[in-house]
Design a protein around this motif. Sequence first.
Motif, short mmCIF file in Angstrom:
data_model
loop_
_atom_site.label_atom_id
_atom_site.label_comp_id
_atom_site.label_asym_id
_atom_site.label_seq_id
_atom_site.Cartn_x
_atom_site.Cartn_y
_atom_site.Cartn_z
N PRO A 81 1.27 -9.13 27.17
CA PRO A 81 2.18 -8.89 26.29
C PRO A 81 3.22 -9.71 26.29
O PRO A 81 3.97 -10.23 27.39
CB PRO A 81 2.88 -7.60 26.76
N GLY A 82 3.33 -10.50 25.07
CA GLY A 82 4.71 -11.58 24.96
C GLY A 82 4.11 -12.86 25.49
O GLY A 82 4.90 -13.90 25.38
N LEU A 83 2.99 -13.11 26.01
CA LEU A 83 2.32 -14.49 26.36
C LEU A 83 1.17 -14.83 25.84
O LEU A 83 0.10 -13.90 25.67
CB LEU A 83 2.43 -14.21 27.96
N TYR A 84 1.15 -16.06 25.44
CA TYR A 84 0.16 -16.70 24.78
C TYR A 84 -0.30 -18.06 25.48
O TYR A 84 0.53 -18.70 25.83
CB TYR A 84 0.09 -16.95 23.11
N LEU A 85 -1.59 -18.46 25.29
CA LEU A 85 -1.86 -19.77 25.66
C LEU A 85 -2.79 -20.27 24.76
O LEU A 85 -3.76 -19.59 24.06
CB LEU A 85 -2.98 -19.44 26.91
N LEU A 190 14.75 -21.09 27.00
CA LEU A 190 14.85 -19.83 26.59
C LEU A 190 16.18 -19.03 26.27
O LEU A 190 16.35 -18.47 25.08
CB LEU A 190 14.13 -18.78 27.65
N GLU A 191 17.17 -19.45 26.76
CA GLU A 191 18.51 -19.17 26.72
C GLU A 191 19.07 -19.70 25.46
O GLU A 191 19.69 -18.80 24.61
CB GLU A 191 19.51 -19.53 28.05
N ARG A 199 12.56 -15.85 17.97
CA ARG A 199 11.59 -14.73 18.51
C ARG A 199 10.49 -15.21 19.48
O ARG A 199 9.60 -14.47 19.71
CB ARG A 199 11.32 -13.84 17.53
N SER A 200 10.17 -16.49 19.03
CA SER A 200 8.93 -17.27 19.58
C SER A 200 9.35 -18.65 19.88
O SER A 200 10.10 -19.33 19.23
CB SER A 200 7.83 -17.10 18.66
N VAL A 239 6.32 -16.14 24.08
CA VAL A 239 6.35 -17.42 24.65
C VAL A 239 4.83 -17.77 24.60
O VAL A 239 3.98 -17.12 25.08
CB VAL A 239 6.65 -17.68 26.06
N ILE A 240 4.48 -19.05 23.87
CA ILE A 240 3.48 -19.76 23.82
C ILE A 240 2.98 -20.90 24.79
O ILE A 240 4.01 -21.84 24.93
CB ILE A 240 2.96 -20.30 22.49
N PHE A 241 2.19 -20.94 25.89
CA PHE A 241 2.03 -22.03 26.71
C PHE A 241 0.92 -22.98 26.06
O PHE A 241 -0.03 -22.63 25.80
CB PHE A 241 1.48 -21.59 27.99
#
Length: 257
Positions: A81-85, A190-191, A199-200, A239-241
């Motif tokens: 949830p909320g994390l992508y690769l 991020l801050e 939002r992304s 967040v997308i890594f």
Amino acid sequence: MTQDQRLEYLIHYLLAEREEYRDVALPAGPAEKRRLLRALVNVRPPEPLDQTFYQVQDAYLQEELRRKGVTRLSDLEPVRPGLYLWQGDITTLAVDAIVNAANSAMLGCFVPCHGCIDNAIHTAAGFQLRRECARMMALRPGEEPPGRAEITNAYNLPCRYVLHTVGPIVHGAVTDGDRALLASCYRSCLELAAAHRCRSVAFCCISTGEFHFPHEEAARIAVQTVEDYQARCPDTIEVIFNVFKDIDKQIYQRLLG
């Protein structure tokens, strides 16, 4: 103008600016022309350009982006949830912000056609990005220290903003100070993104290239820092890594399960 006409216009404009370029011949092939344009833009200092140049440049870069194709967050599947690769070209990601692994001068990479992400982002964004960075740095007493983040417009990129951060340069063994600075890069981005209502955010692999941070340890710090932030500020930023090399994809796949 056709795309080839735009390309030749931009090359001729930049060649005409410098006396030392007077004997540079226009290459015959389109790939060689694109490489020459990139090199000329990479080495050019952040001096003003006329409006016609920007209009032609913007049309050229937008067509190049159309040909490469844009990837949107909705095209990706979360690994958590909320994390992508995602493995691919970060300059084609249509998210709120992408992260640039900058150097301390914060003006982009001046090495012609260098393979670093700083070079790629500045090339795809257009020369306005170097101009904005130069205006920002002109207000500073010195170079940008590692561990912080700055934000600029994205210009011809499909994202809204570019977050610039200077990662630690590793000399020999990784120190606790190096680890703390790298974590600070991720937190600061991020801050700052949150402050601008993003939002992304897509992160590159900060410090793992020319700055020699070991890939595995850098990825662990990245994942832990992002997860800590999302735990403190849930439902705020996805967040997308973003990875480019296969080795980084394998590391993140293992860390993210």
